[in-house]
Design an enzyme around this catalytic site. Structure first.
Site, PDB file in Angstrom:
ATOM      1  N   LEU A 241       0.860  -1.177   0.000  1.00 24.23           N
ATOM      2  CA  LEU A 241       0.000   0.000   0.000  1.00 24.23           C
ATOM      3  C   LEU A 241       0.900   1.232   0.000  1.00 24.23           C
ATOM      4  CD1 LEU A 241      -3.012   0.790   0.131  1.00 24.23           C
ATOM      5  CD2 LEU A 241      -2.751   0.965   2.604  1.00 24.23           C
ATOM      6  N   HIS A 242       0.942   1.938  -1.106  1.00 23.52           N
ATOM      7  CA  HIS A 242       1.927   2.998  -1.292  1.00 23.52           C
ATOM      8  C   HIS A 242       1.428   4.375  -0.815  1.00 23.52           C
ATOM      9  CE1 HIS A 242       4.321   0.153  -3.584  1.00 23.52           C
ATOM     10  NE2 HIS A 242       3.323  -0.035  -4.430  1.00 23.52           N
ATOM     11  N   ASP A 243       0.559   4.993  -1.605  1.00 25.18           N
ATOM     12  CA  ASP A 243       0.229   6.405  -1.421  1.00 25.18           C
ATOM     13  C   ASP A 243      -0.411   6.754  -0.077  1.00 25.18           C
ATOM     14  OD1 ASP A 243       1.297   7.086  -3.885  1.00 25.18           O
ATOM     15  OD2 ASP A 243      -0.584   6.738  -4.942  1.00 25.18           O
TER      16      ASP A 243
END
Length: 312
Positions: A241-243
């Site tokens: 899960l990046h942003d």
């Protein structure tokens, strides 16, 4: 409660969507604007998607401004294979009721930062840094007034996700990223070294799905789409899960460990385009960059689940 002024600059995008919903559910954030940029999908789609998410969350009070539709010097690149043709995975898209605001993202960033005291407005960048680079060109005083800039971008020990050494957001517009890092802003970077630690396991997605409201169900659907894509394209069991880590860092910096550094971006080599050169041999007291090296994944997902449970 003192609320932190925040502008979110994004290219929604499945994980951007989760980050926006997390911000919408966090009352300590004073969301001054959402600005959009071409990245994961076209500018037309990212701007519509931001408005869709705003409507789902019942937060039409937050203005959305369309930004630039291409990088500073490069042809535009997309990542629709990871986000779906429309950018929101399997979510059915629609034309939202409220339009984007007149005027552009660059002007919106400048106006909102300059209108408030130094350090009063943070910017979370979830996509290519084109809008922020142009805002800094238009008003160099932003560098000393922004407080802080937190970006999802870059890679060091993990390697890249678009080339062996480059992460997509930086690779998509390396010139913009280079300008932002060189401008003198206080920047905290959450690269793949951090976000690959934050994985959406089945149990974590189920905990979000157990929360009441459509926003939680939407988020669970988006995370399952990412899970399926990562398994099919990359071969990983659980998708990173990046942003949303940018918003989580603003809300709970104790969930992360950041190290003072100096960050530069490669712009001249085709082979290493977008590589983030992270130098830790700096004087800590003088460093304006920080690189996140550790993330508490369970804490990040608990935060997301809790905040989504407050939304409709």
């Amino acid at each position: 409660m003192t609320r932190r002024g925040l502008i979110i600059d994004c290219d929604p995008g499945v994980d951007d969507a989760v980050g926006l919903l997390l911000a919408f559910g966090s009352p300590e954030l004073d969301l001054l604007a959402i600005t959009t940029v071409a990245g994961n999908v076209s500018l037309e789609r990212t701007t519509r998607n931001a408005r869709i998410l705003r409507q789902i969350a019942g937060r039409e009070d937050v203005p959305v401004f369309a930004g630039v539709d291409r990088p500073l010097r490069r042809p535009r690149a997309e990542a629709a294979e990871f986000h779906g043709a429309e950018g929101l995975g399997g979510l059915e898209t629609f034309e939202p009721d409220a339009p984007a605001e007149p005027g552009g993202a660059v002007e919106a960033i400048v106006e909102r930062v300059i209108a408030r005291p130094p350090g009063a407005v943070a910017v979370a960048v979830m996509g290519p840094m084109t809008n922020l680079a142009l805002a800094l060109r238009a008003e160099p005083r932003l560098a000393e007034r922004l407080g802080p800039v937190v970006v999802m971008g870059g890679a060091r020990s993990e390697g890249g996700n678009i080339t062996p050494s480059a992460e997509f957001n930086i690779w998509a517009d390396p010139e913009a990223a280079a300008e932002v890092f060189a401008a003198g802003c206080r920047v905290t970077a959450l690269g793949l070294d951090a976000t690959h630690q934050v994985r959406g396991t089945g149990a974590r997605i189920a905990a979000i799905e157990a929360q009441p409201g459509n926003c939680a169900q939407t988020t669970a659907s988006l995370l399952r789409f990412s899970q399926d894509v990562e398994r099919r394209i990359v071969g990983w069991e659980w998708a990173p899960l990046h942003d949303p880590c940018t918003v989580a860092w603003l809300l709970r910096p104790d969930l992360f460990r950041a190290v003072p550094c100096r960050i530069a971006v490669e712009t001249e080599s085709d082979l290493t385009r977008g590589h983030t050169a992270v130098e830790f041999r700096v004087e800590a007291s003088a460093a304006c960059h920080h690189w996140v090296v550790e993330a508490n994944a369970a804490g990040v997902f608990d935060l997301i689940a809790q905040r989504l449970g407050t939304l409709p």
